[in-house]
Write an enzyme that holds these catalytic residues in place. Structure first.
Site, PDB file in Angstrom:
ATOM      1  N   LYS A 142       0.859  -1.200   0.000  1.00 30.97           N
ATOM      2  CA  LYS A 142       0.000   0.000   0.000  1.00 30.97           C
ATOM      3  C   LYS A 142       0.892   1.246   0.000  1.00 30.97           C
ATOM      4  CE  LYS A 142      -1.710   2.761   2.842  1.00 30.97           C
ATOM      5  NZ  LYS A 142      -1.602   3.992   2.048  1.00 30.97           N
ATOM      6  N   GLY A 147       7.399   5.397   7.527  1.00 26.91           N
ATOM      7  CA  GLY A 147       6.524   6.545   7.669  1.00 26.91           C
ATOM      8  C   GLY A 147       6.784   7.227   8.995  1.00 26.91           C
ATOM      9  N   THR A 172       6.536   8.354  13.025  1.00 27.57           N
ATOM     10  CA  THR A 172       6.584   7.656  14.309  1.00 27.57           C
ATOM     11  C   THR A 172       5.170   7.493  14.875  1.00 27.57           C
ATOM     12  OG1 THR A 172       8.788   8.533  14.662  1.00 27.57           O
ATOM     13  CG2 THR A 172       7.619   7.745  16.620  1.00 27.57           C
ATOM     14  N   ALA A 173       4.312   8.511  14.683  1.00 28.52           N
ATOM     15  CA  ALA A 173       2.943   8.435  15.215  1.00 28.52           C
ATOM     16  C   ALA A 173       2.190   7.269  14.569  1.00 28.52           C
ATOM     17  CB  ALA A 173       2.216   9.751  14.964  1.00 28.52           C
ATOM     18  N   THR A 174       2.303   7.110  13.254  1.00 33.92           N
ATOM     19  CA  THR A 174       1.620   5.995  12.584  1.00 33.92           C
ATOM     20  C   THR A 174       2.206   4.663  13.039  1.00 33.92           C
ATOM     21  OG1 THR A 174       1.207   7.408  10.671  1.00 33.92           O
ATOM     22  CG2 THR A 174       0.987   5.046  10.336  1.00 33.92           C
ATOM     23  N   GLU A 177      10.559   1.910   9.898  1.00 37.03           N
ATOM     24  CA  GLU A 177      11.554   2.932   9.510  1.00 37.03           C
ATOM     25  C   GLU A 177      10.867   4.290   9.639  1.00 37.03           C
ATOM     26  OE1 GLU A 177      14.630   2.406   8.848  1.00 37.03           O
ATOM     27  OE2 GLU A 177      14.622   0.240   8.637  1.00 37.03           O
ATOM     28  N   CYS A 203      13.881  11.568   5.090  1.00 38.12           N
ATOM     29  CA  CYS A 203      14.018  11.268   6.522  1.00 38.12           C
ATOM     30  C   CYS A 203      15.447  11.513   7.005  1.00 38.12           C
ATOM     31  CB  CYS A 203      13.609   9.825   6.781  1.00 38.12           C
ATOM     32  SG  CYS A 203      14.522   8.653   5.759  1.00 38.12           S
ATOM     33  N   GLU A 246      10.042  16.615  14.318  1.00 37.92           N
ATOM     34  CA  GLU A 246      10.425  16.492  12.914  1.00 37.92           C
ATOM     35  C   GLU A 246       9.629  17.507  12.097  1.00 37.92           C
ATOM     36  OE1 GLU A 246       9.173  13.005  10.663  1.00 37.92           O
ATOM     37  OE2 GLU A 246      11.179  12.897   9.801  1.00 37.92           O
TER      38      GLU A 246
HETATM   39  P1  NAD Z   1       2.644   8.578   7.466  1.00 39.38           P
HETATM   40  O1  NAD Z   1       3.012   7.810   8.675  1.00 39.38           O
HETATM   41  O2  NAD Z   1       1.569   9.575   7.548  1.00 39.38           O
HETATM   42  O3  NAD Z   1       2.184   7.571   6.308  1.00 39.38           O
HETATM   43  C1  NAD Z   1       3.023   6.534   5.846  1.00 39.38           C
HETATM   44  C2  NAD Z   1       2.163   5.431   5.253  1.00 39.38           C
HETATM   45  O4  NAD Z   1       1.383   4.864   6.295  1.00 39.38           O
HETATM   46  C3  NAD Z   1       1.173   5.913   4.195  1.00 39.38           C
HETATM   47  O5  NAD Z   1       1.069   4.937   3.186  1.00 39.38           O
HETATM   48  C4  NAD Z   1      -0.125   6.027   4.974  1.00 39.38           C
HETATM   49  O6  NAD Z   1      -1.268   5.892   4.187  1.00 39.38           O
HETATM   50  C5  NAD Z   1       0.023   4.852   5.923  1.00 39.38           C
HETATM   51  N1  NAD Z   1      -0.781   4.937   7.136  1.00 39.38           N
HETATM   52  C6  NAD Z   1      -1.210   6.056   7.791  1.00 39.38           C
HETATM   53  N2  NAD Z   1      -1.951   5.700   8.859  1.00 39.38           N
HETATM   54  C7  NAD Z   1      -1.975   4.353   8.901  1.00 39.38           C
HETATM   55  C8  NAD Z   1      -2.556   3.399   9.780  1.00 39.38           C
HETATM   56  N3  NAD Z   1      -3.289   3.772  10.830  1.00 39.38           N
HETATM   57  N4  NAD Z   1      -2.365   2.089   9.545  1.00 39.38           N
HETATM   58  C9  NAD Z   1      -1.628   1.695   8.481  1.00 39.38           C
HETATM   59  N5  NAD Z   1      -1.056   2.542   7.606  1.00 39.38           N
HETATM   60  C10 NAD Z   1      -1.219   3.856   7.814  1.00 39.38           C
HETATM   61  O7  NAD Z   1       3.985   9.192   6.919  1.00 39.38           O
HETATM   62  P2  NAD Z   1       4.159  10.150   5.658  1.00 39.38           P
HETATM   63  O8  NAD Z   1       3.673  11.505   6.043  1.00 39.38           O
HETATM   64  O9  NAD Z   1       3.607   9.471   4.447  1.00 39.38           O
HETATM   65  O10 NAD Z   1       5.746  10.160   5.493  1.00 39.38           O
HETATM   66  C11 NAD Z   1       6.584  11.029   6.167  1.00 39.38           C
HETATM   67  C12 NAD Z   1       7.235  10.325   7.333  1.00 39.38           C
HETATM   68  O11 NAD Z   1       7.945   9.183   6.887  1.00 39.38           O
HETATM   69  C13 NAD Z   1       8.269  11.194   8.025  1.00 39.38           C
HETATM   70  O12 NAD Z   1       8.148  11.036   9.417  1.00 39.38           O
HETATM   71  C14 NAD Z   1       9.583  10.611   7.544  1.00 39.38           C
HETATM   72  O13 NAD Z   1      10.690  10.827   8.393  1.00 39.38           O
HETATM   73  C15 NAD Z   1       9.254   9.173   7.461  1.00 39.38           C
HETATM   74  N6  NAD Z   1      10.198   8.465   6.597  1.00 39.38           N
HETATM   75  C16 NAD Z   1      11.098   7.615   7.182  1.00 39.38           C
HETATM   76  C17 NAD Z   1      12.032   6.960   6.388  1.00 39.38           C
HETATM   77  C18 NAD Z   1      13.037   6.003   6.973  1.00 39.38           C
HETATM   78  O14 NAD Z   1      13.596   5.227   6.228  1.00 39.38           O
HETATM   79  N7  NAD Z   1      13.290   6.043   8.269  1.00 39.38           N
HETATM   80  C19 NAD Z   1      12.036   7.179   5.009  1.00 39.38           C
HETATM   81  C20 NAD Z   1      11.110   8.065   4.464  1.00 39.38           C
HETATM   82  C21 NAD Z   1      10.186   8.697   5.262  1.00 39.38           C
END
Ligand code: NAD
Length: 503
Positions: free
Chosen positions: A194, A247, A249-251, A269, A303, A407
């Protein structure tokens, strides 16, 4: 490109389940960040679509997992070739969906050198992910020990886990999605992926190539939709024993709670608040040019981007002067124009969130040295409603401020002085995140000492974003659980078993 009467001017995506494109009755609008206009309709999938995809992946698992790694690798390499042949189309689509530049001449920082992004980084790396894992899985060995006094030999075997749930973010859409799909299928799992609902187009384009590459139906399934509906259904599905998530940390916290009753294998990650530490003996030219790149590349939406810069007090004024001058030269504008270093931020909401940190810093008495608040950008007519923001440098933010602790994930960086090694390390470690850090010094002993003391999964000294895909990638503290990369991904996507034989 599928079009319906209702969506004549928009691209309408479909889920890819069991080797077929399946229309969805509900859609979400996806915007072109550089114009602010809707350009694509993304399926708003829920439990039914996820159920169908998991079922298809379960059915495909016995055959796919029984193939040899070399056979699976052939299919992956064919997909890599097909993607490479479409590099330009994929790069253009990634730019339009995410707002990033197609390709930039980073004229100020690296004279004459084309560096970032979609054409030079995102799509080539997505291709490499398939080539890398198709090869790397051929070279792992398992363990064997002997216990002669008991007449026993112990050895380990590894097997694919089953249906892998893969969830990825919007900042490096195809790059990060394929970083999960490639090791999952190379090790014999089948997947339900997804992508982010904000950037789904290149994943959908890749699905169009899977059959020609030779992927049997059901090995790779793509379900599009939001996190709370499609993502939650995937994480909560009892037949998905492992979830790889990149994605926020909150998710990740929600995913951890949701999957706990099933004891799922999780790889997380997450976000970062990455420090760059510049000692007074550093090569200042290198430190400035690379730190501008590490702070603002991809609009600061990586990130691994630098968010806090700590500079040894004796060179602080000189560093600031040079850094602000270089930041002003980092051009923002239409993503298709190669003279721009940055394009648009991913969404209006995200732009407002990033701006709110600058407002907060000002209200707390910090100094905004360049960027947000200066004259509006001169943009082409079609981009005037896009989500653009200049690289912004802020000095004098208190370490305890949310601006220094949370962040931001945009083109905003804070600069503060430090006094000595201990102070630098304490400041660098003074956040709940621990993803990446950079250290600038010519002192080899200090390089090793400081790198060892920093709480970060990745420490780059006198460089940034140099990656060997064989080595672990991931964060400490609130930046993640687990690591990805050659051996780590192999371990995550397989279950290990110890077998003891008495002879
Ligand atoms: P996000 O957590 O909002 O969403 C990430 C993914 O999770 C999306 O596909 C979203 O639809 C899905 N999602 C959201 N809520 C969900 C739930 N309750 N259950 C299952 N899936 C859910 O993050 P974002 O805004 O898309 O991305 C930005 C974040 O990602 C930043 O915090 C960034 O640092 C992090 N990030 C980390 C890395 C790493 O390798 N450490 C790489 C890229 C981005």
């Amino acid at each position: 490109m599928s079009k319906t009467a209702d969506h004549r001017t928009h691209l309408v995506l479909e889920n890819y389940i069991g080797g077929k494109f399946v229309p969805c009755s509900r859609h979400i609008d996806s915007y072109d960040p550089s114009t602010g206009e809707v350009y694509c309709k993304v399926p708003d999938s829920g439990t039914d679509e996820v159920e169908a995809a998991v079922q298809a992946a379960r059915e495909a698992f016995p055959d796919w997992s029984a193939r040899s790694p070399a056979e699976r690798g052939q299919v992956m390499n064919k997909l890599a070739d097909l993607m490479e042949a479409q590099l330009e189309e994929l790069a253009q689509a990634e730019s339009r969906d995410q707002g990033k530049t197609v390709s930039s001449r980073v004229s100020v920082c690296v004279p004459g050198k084309t560096v970032m992004f979609a054409r030079t980084v995102d799509v080539p790396r997505a291709v490499d992910n398939f080539r890398f894992f198709s090869s790397s899985v051929l070279h792992h060995t398992t363990d064997c020990t002997t216990m002669d006094h008991l007449g026993c030999v112990n050895y380990t075997v590894r097997s694919p886990v089953g249906v892998a749930g893969l969830i990825s973010p919007w900042n490096l859409p195809l790059y990060l999605l394929t970083w999960k799909i490639a090791p999952a299928v190379a090790t014999g799992n089948t997947v339900v992926a997804k992508p982010s609902e904000m950037t789904s187009v290149t994943a959908w384009m890749m699905c169009k190539l899977l059959e020609e590459a030779g992927f049997p139906p059901g090995v790779v399934n793509m379900v599009f939709g939001t996190g709370p509906r499609a993502g939650d259904a995937l994480v909560g599905h009892p037949d998905v024993p492992l979830v790889s998530f990149t994605g926020s940390t909150a998710t990740a916290q929600r995913i951890t709670e949701r999957s706990a009753p099933f004891c799922k294998k999780l790889s997380l990650e997450l976000g970062g608040k990455n420090p760059a530490i510049v000692f007074s003996d550093a090569d200042l030219d290198q430190a400035v040019t690379t730190t501008v790149r590490s702070s603002f590349s991809n609009q600061g939406e990586i990130c691994l981007c630098t968010s806090r810069i700590y500079v040894e007090r004796s060179i602080y004024p000189e560093f600031l002067k040079r850094f602000v001058a270089a930041a002003r030269e980092w051009k923002t504008g239409a993503p298709s124009d190669p003279d721009n270093n940055n394009g648009a931020l991913v969404s209006r909401e995200h732009l407002e969130k990033v701006r709110s940190f600058v407002t907060l810093a000002r209200s707390e008495g910090a100094t905004v040295l360049c960027g947000e608040g200066e004259d509006p950008l001169l943009l082409p007519q079609r981009n005037t409603s896009g989500y653009f923001m200049r690289p912004t440098v802020i000095a004098g933010v208190a370490e305890s401020s949310r601006v220094m602790q949370d962040e931001i994930f945009g083109p905003v960086v804070c600069v503060n002085p430090f006094d000595g090694e201990d102070d630098a390390v304490a400041k660098g470690n003074g956040v709940r995140y621990g993803l990446a850090a950079t250290v600038w010094t010519r002192d080899v002993g200090r390089v090793h000492r400081v790198a060892r003391r920093l709480e970060a999964g990745l420490v780059w000294t006198n460089c940034w974003l140099v990656r060997d895909l064989n080595l672990p990638f991931g964060g400490m503290k609130n930046s993640g659980v687990g690591r990805e990369g050659g051996r780590d991904s192999y371990h995550f996507f397989t279950e290990v078993k110890t077998i003891t034989v008495k002879h």
